[in-house]
Design a protein around this motif. Structure first.
Motif, PDB file in Angstrom:
ATOM      1  N   UNK A 185       0.845  -1.201   0.000  1.00 33.53           N
ATOM      2  CA  UNK A 185       0.000   0.000   0.000  1.00 33.53           C
ATOM      3  C   UNK A 185       0.880   1.251   0.000  1.00 33.53           C
ATOM      4  N   UNK A 186       1.929   1.236   0.816  1.00 33.23           N
ATOM      5  CA  UNK A 186       2.859   2.368   0.841  1.00 33.23           C
ATOM      6  C   UNK A 186       3.542   2.531  -0.515  1.00 33.23           C
ATOM      7  N   UNK A 187       3.923   1.406  -1.126  1.00 29.65           N
ATOM      8  CA  UNK A 187       4.564   1.451  -2.445  1.00 29.65           C
ATOM      9  C   UNK A 187       3.599   2.007  -3.494  1.00 29.65           C
ATOM     10  N   UNK A 188       2.318   1.696  -3.353  1.00 29.60           N
ATOM     11  CA  UNK A 188       1.321   2.254  -4.278  1.00 29.60           C
ATOM     12  C   UNK A 188       1.269   3.777  -4.138  1.00 29.60           C
ATOM     13  N   UNK A 189       1.417   4.263  -2.921  1.00 31.51           N
ATOM     14  CA  UNK A 189       1.472   5.713  -2.709  1.00 31.51           C
ATOM     15  C   UNK A 189       2.681   6.327  -3.384  1.00 31.51           C
ATOM     16  N   UNK A 190       3.816   5.636  -3.309  1.00 30.15           N
ATOM     17  CA  UNK A 190       5.036   6.098  -3.986  1.00 30.15           C
ATOM     18  C   UNK A 190       4.804   6.115  -5.492  1.00 30.15           C
ATOM     19  N   UNK A 191       4.221   5.038  -6.017  1.00 33.14           N
ATOM     20  CA  UNK A 191       3.942   4.969  -7.450  1.00 33.14           C
ATOM     21  C   UNK A 191       2.994   6.062  -7.913  1.00 33.14           C
ATOM     22  N   UNK A 192       1.973   6.325  -7.112  1.00 33.30           N
ATOM     23  CA  UNK A 192       1.020   7.388  -7.469  1.00 33.30           C
ATOM     24  C   UNK A 192       1.709   8.748  -7.466  1.00 33.30           C
ATOM     25  N   UNK A 193       2.550   8.989  -6.472  1.00 37.70           N
ATOM     26  CA  UNK A 193       3.279  10.269  -6.414  1.00 37.70           C
ATOM     27  C   UNK A 193       4.208  10.419  -7.619  1.00 37.70           C
ATOM     28  N   UNK A 194       4.876   9.315  -7.976  1.00 33.00           N
ATOM     29  CA  UNK A 194       5.763   9.363  -9.139  1.00 33.00           C
ATOM     30  C   UNK A 194       4.974   9.666 -10.413  1.00 33.00           C
ATOM     31  N   UNK A 195       3.839   9.005 -10.575  1.00 34.51           N
ATOM     32  CA  UNK A 195       3.028   9.204 -11.777  1.00 34.51           C
ATOM     33  C   UNK A 195       2.484  10.630 -11.847  1.00 34.51           C
ATOM     34  N   UNK A 196       1.941  11.113 -10.742  1.00 32.26           N
ATOM     35  CA  UNK A 196       1.404  12.473 -10.729  1.00 32.26           C
ATOM     36  C   UNK A 196       2.485  13.512 -10.975  1.00 32.26           C
ATOM     37  N   UNK A 197       3.644  13.308 -10.385  1.00 28.94           N
ATOM     38  CA  UNK A 197       4.745  14.250 -10.570  1.00 28.94           C
ATOM     39  C   UNK A 197       5.233  14.234 -12.017  1.00 28.94           C
ATOM     40  N   UNK A 198       5.322  13.045 -12.594  1.00 28.80           N
ATOM     41  CA  UNK A 198       5.745  12.936 -13.995  1.00 28.80           C
ATOM     42  C   UNK A 198       4.757  13.652 -14.911  1.00 28.80           C
ATOM     43  N   UNK A 199       3.471  13.444 -14.685  1.00 28.15           N
ATOM     44  CA  UNK A 199       2.457  14.125 -15.493  1.00 28.15           C
ATOM     45  C   UNK A 199       2.543  15.639 -15.315  1.00 28.15           C
ATOM     46  N   UNK A 200       2.714  16.091 -14.087  1.00 34.24           N
ATOM     47  CA  UNK A 200       2.811  17.530 -13.827  1.00 34.24           C
ATOM     48  C   UNK A 200       4.047  18.127 -14.501  1.00 34.24           C
ATOM     49  N   UNK A 201       5.141  17.428 -14.451  1.00 31.28           N
ATOM     50  CA  UNK A 201       6.376  17.946 -15.066  1.00 31.28           C
ATOM     51  C   UNK A 201       6.292  17.975 -16.581  1.00 31.28           C
ATOM     52  N   UNK A 202       5.495  17.101 -17.136  1.00 26.29           N
ATOM     53  CA  UNK A 202       5.320  17.099 -18.593  1.00 26.29           C
ATOM     54  C   UNK A 202       4.200  18.029 -19.033  1.00 26.29           C
TER      55      UNK A 202
END
Length: 117
Positions: free
Chosen positions: A95-112
């Motif tokens: 569950x914690x790793x899913x939070x990390x994955x979600x943060x990575x995905x959202x940050x990647x989308x925001x940066x692009x």
């Protein structure tokens, strides 16, 4: 912000996580609402931990930031095995790793520029 001071926020959050994990019982008695709420908080705090580490590494090592955050999730669950009233599980690490994955995905989308505010 100096290079060394960038490591203070993620280290401080790790300290807060350790402190909360040392509490014998964080159950509010609200049943399913409490359970789901705690899982969402876990996802959020480890997503934030990834973000802080990513920032500390100047956004140049997102996978190292992820490894640190997920690794710390594992040590957090291990720590809870020794706290009365708590238990650590591999499911919580996931569950914690899913939070990390979600943060990575959202940050990647925001940066692009694909995530509008």
């Amino acid at each position: 912000m100096s290079r060394a001071s960038r490591f203070v926020p993620p280290a401080a959050l790790m300290g807060v996580i350790f402190f909360l994990s040392a509490q014998p019982d964080l159950n509010s008695g609200l049943g399913t609402i409490d359970f789901v709420g705690r899982k969402l908080v876990h996802m959020s705090e480890f997503g934030l931990l990834w973000f802080l580490w990513d920032r500390a590494f100047d956004e140049q090592r997102p996978w190292l930031a992820a490894a640190i955050a997920v690794g710390y999730a594992g040590t957090d669950e291990f720590h809870q095995l020794f706290v009365q009233g708590r238990h650590g599980t591999p499911v919580d690490v996931a569950i914690d790793a899913a939070g990390v994955g979600a943060a990575m995905a959202l940050t990647t989308l925001a940066r692009r520029g694909r995530l509008s505010t």
